[in-house]
Design a protein around this motif. Sequence first.
Motif, short mmCIF file in Angstrom:
data_model
loop_
_atom_site.label_atom_id
_atom_site.label_comp_id
_atom_site.label_asym_id
_atom_site.label_seq_id
_atom_site.Cartn_x
_atom_site.Cartn_y
_atom_site.Cartn_z
N ARG A 349 0.84 -1.21 0.00
CA ARG A 349 0.00 0.00 0.00
C ARG A 349 0.87 1.26 0.00
N LYS A 350 1.88 1.27 0.85
CA LYS A 350 2.74 2.45 0.95
C LYS A 350 3.49 2.70 -0.36
N ALA A 352 2.62 1.80 -3.37
CA ALA A 352 1.67 2.27 -4.40
C ALA A 352 1.36 3.75 -4.21
N LEU A 353 1.20 4.18 -2.96
CA LEU A 353 0.95 5.60 -2.68
C LEU A 353 2.13 6.46 -3.09
N LEU A 354 3.35 5.96 -2.84
CA LEU A 354 4.55 6.71 -3.20
C LEU A 354 4.68 6.85 -4.70
N GLN A 355 4.50 5.74 -5.44
CA GLN A 355 4.61 5.79 -6.89
C GLN A 355 3.55 6.71 -7.51
N LYS A 356 2.35 6.67 -6.96
CA LYS A 356 1.26 7.53 -7.44
C LYS A 356 1.63 9.00 -7.22
N ALA A 357 2.18 9.31 -6.05
CA ALA A 357 2.58 10.68 -5.75
C ALA A 357 3.70 11.14 -6.68
N TYR A 358 4.67 10.25 -6.93
CA TYR A 358 5.74 10.58 -7.89
C TYR A 358 5.15 10.96 -9.24
N GLN A 359 4.27 10.11 -9.75
CA GLN A 359 3.70 10.30 -11.08
C GLN A 359 2.92 11.61 -11.18
N SER A 371 9.69 0.34 -6.50
CA SER A 371 9.08 -0.98 -6.65
C SER A 371 7.95 -1.09 -5.65
N LEU A 372 7.38 -2.26 -5.54
CA LEU A 372 6.30 -2.47 -4.60
C LEU A 372 6.80 -3.04 -3.27
N SER A 373 8.10 -2.88 -2.98
CA SER A 373 8.62 -3.38 -1.71
C SER A 373 8.22 -2.47 -0.56
N GLY A 374 7.98 -1.19 -0.86
CA GLY A 374 7.65 -0.25 0.21
C GLY A 374 8.86 0.21 0.99
N PHE A 375 10.04 -0.16 0.56
CA PHE A 375 11.22 0.28 1.29
C PHE A 375 11.96 1.41 0.57
N TYR A 376 12.53 1.10 -0.59
CA TYR A 376 13.45 2.06 -1.18
C TYR A 376 13.01 2.53 -2.56
N SER A 377 13.41 3.77 -2.86
CA SER A 377 13.35 4.30 -4.21
C SER A 377 14.30 5.48 -4.26
N THR A 378 14.64 5.92 -5.47
CA THR A 378 15.53 7.07 -5.63
C THR A 378 14.87 8.11 -6.54
N ILE A 379 15.30 9.34 -6.35
CA ILE A 379 14.91 10.44 -7.24
C ILE A 379 16.19 11.09 -7.74
N ARG A 380 16.31 11.20 -9.05
CA ARG A 380 17.42 11.94 -9.64
C ARG A 380 16.94 13.37 -9.87
N LEU A 381 17.57 14.33 -9.18
CA LEU A 381 17.12 15.71 -9.23
C LEU A 381 17.41 16.34 -10.59
N PRO A 382 16.55 17.27 -11.01
CA PRO A 382 16.79 17.95 -12.28
C PRO A 382 18.05 18.83 -12.19
N ASN A 383 18.73 19.02 -13.29
CA ASN A 383 19.85 19.97 -13.33
C ASN A 383 19.34 21.37 -13.05
N PRO A 384 20.08 22.18 -12.32
CA PRO A 384 21.43 21.95 -11.78
C PRO A 384 21.41 21.62 -10.29
N LEU A 385 20.34 21.05 -9.78
CA LEU A 385 20.20 20.80 -8.34
C LEU A 385 21.17 19.72 -7.87
N LYS A 386 21.69 19.91 -6.66
CA LYS A 386 22.59 18.94 -6.03
C LYS A 386 21.94 18.41 -4.75
N GLU A 426 3.87 7.14 7.88
CA GLU A 426 2.45 6.81 7.87
C GLU A 426 1.85 7.11 6.51
N GLU A 427 0.91 6.28 6.10
CA GLU A 427 0.32 6.42 4.77
C GLU A 427 -0.22 7.82 4.51
N ALA A 428 -0.81 8.43 5.52
CA ALA A 428 -1.45 9.74 5.36
C ALA A 428 -0.45 10.84 5.03
N TYR A 429 0.86 10.60 5.29
CA TYR A 429 1.85 11.66 5.09
C TYR A 429 2.69 11.47 3.83
#
Length: 454
Positions: A349-350, A352-359, A371-386, A426-429
């Motif tokens: 559930r978590k 799915a909520l994260l991927q939906k928010a990303y999209q 993925s649907l593990s609910g643990f990890y994901s990465t975001i590559r920031l747009p240039n020129p952000l560090k 928490e899912e709500a956040y």
Amino acid sequence: MIYAEVMLHIEMLMDTGELKPGKKLPSIRSLAKRLDCSVNTIIKAYSELEKKHKIYSVSKSGYYVVEQVPSRHSGAANTGVIDFLSAGPDKKAMPYRDYQHCINQAIEVYKEEMFTYSEIQGLPSLRVELARHLRELQVFTVPERVCVVSGSQQAIHLLISLPFPNNKKNICVEQPTHLSMIESIKYQQATAYGIEITANGLDMDRLEHLFKWNDIKFFYTVTRYHNPTGYSYSNKERQKIVELAQIYDVYIIEDDYLGDLDPDMQQDPMFAYDPSGRVIYIKSFSKVMLPGLRLGLAVIPDFIRDSFLSAKFASDLHTPVLTQGALEIYLKSGMFKAHIQRMRSIYTRKAALLQKAYQELLPPSAAYSGSLSGFYSTIRLPNPLKAKTFIEHLKQENVHVDDARKMYLSDFVQDSVIRLSVSQVEEAYIESGVQTIARVMKELINTTPQVKFI
């Protein structure tokens, strides 16, 4: 009396302090008699309260009031912080009371054995149970090959230093990979070659080149729910990697630390494609249970067993016996299986909520994994952000994320990648956290001077 009224009655007793955290609730039959209602009504009420995390069940014991454990920054409203940084199990789903019950039972069953020196390889009875448990993960082995370790990281650290029959010296790792692996490589001054993991998997031609020309002793891989990207390999990719390892005499260290959370029973570990010893399978119970237990296992082939156990003996003599005995009872009783079913549901559930928010919320210039593990994901920031600067801005907004720079070998370092985990949020956040990330991202892009070439 309907079940909702029973729930309100119990919740009122909790609010007034009559039912304190950890206290056992009346049995189903006794409460039904007291409230003059059916047994099914009480069963339904207890079931709904358990779903709301107000109570929890202990096999063959009964129901208990959940003890609320305060979190330093778990994403709860009382702190105001949304914590995508911490990556342990959901604190509300950790089986504290179940495991306490198992510890008490282990002391009763084993008595003085729990507090004396034990076998380096682990309790024989636990290893029998672990071998049985591994079959459900499509890892078919015998107790003689199972070694209990103090967290899977101990096995990784020892294997880096040990000689292998191929007489090769170097290792190959996915890029990025988790920090503890990077630290082990640095500490032991091992020569490591990296290969980038992407949404499309690995570049198999590049992997073959590394295996063929770089004296690779073993390839370390997290095949399911990779840390930090969250990616998983397909069965076809796993089989191909094993085939390359067989051709070029390379061993594989398969870290399946989140394999229990995979609901797809058709997914096979690499070990299933070569159980002879070419693939050394390791797993941990930390991320899915209680990290403080530091319990893991490694399926060690005969060729390295003696040297591995000698190195383990030099490291810590043996893994704490009390927690081993409790894990054996936890597995035998069926508690682990029930716990994993619950964890799968929570993290799916978590995620799915994260991927939906990303999209829906991230700008198109930001790339994300997951993925649907609910643990990890990465975001590559747009240039020129560090990442470093971005993280500091997010902290001011009470959103915590991790800088992925430390998860790369020096030749692969990326300074614009952040890692998120929703395991303790928490899912709500989740949506509001990503909303803040997206807003800060846009604000920084708009205020960062753009270099123009004339």
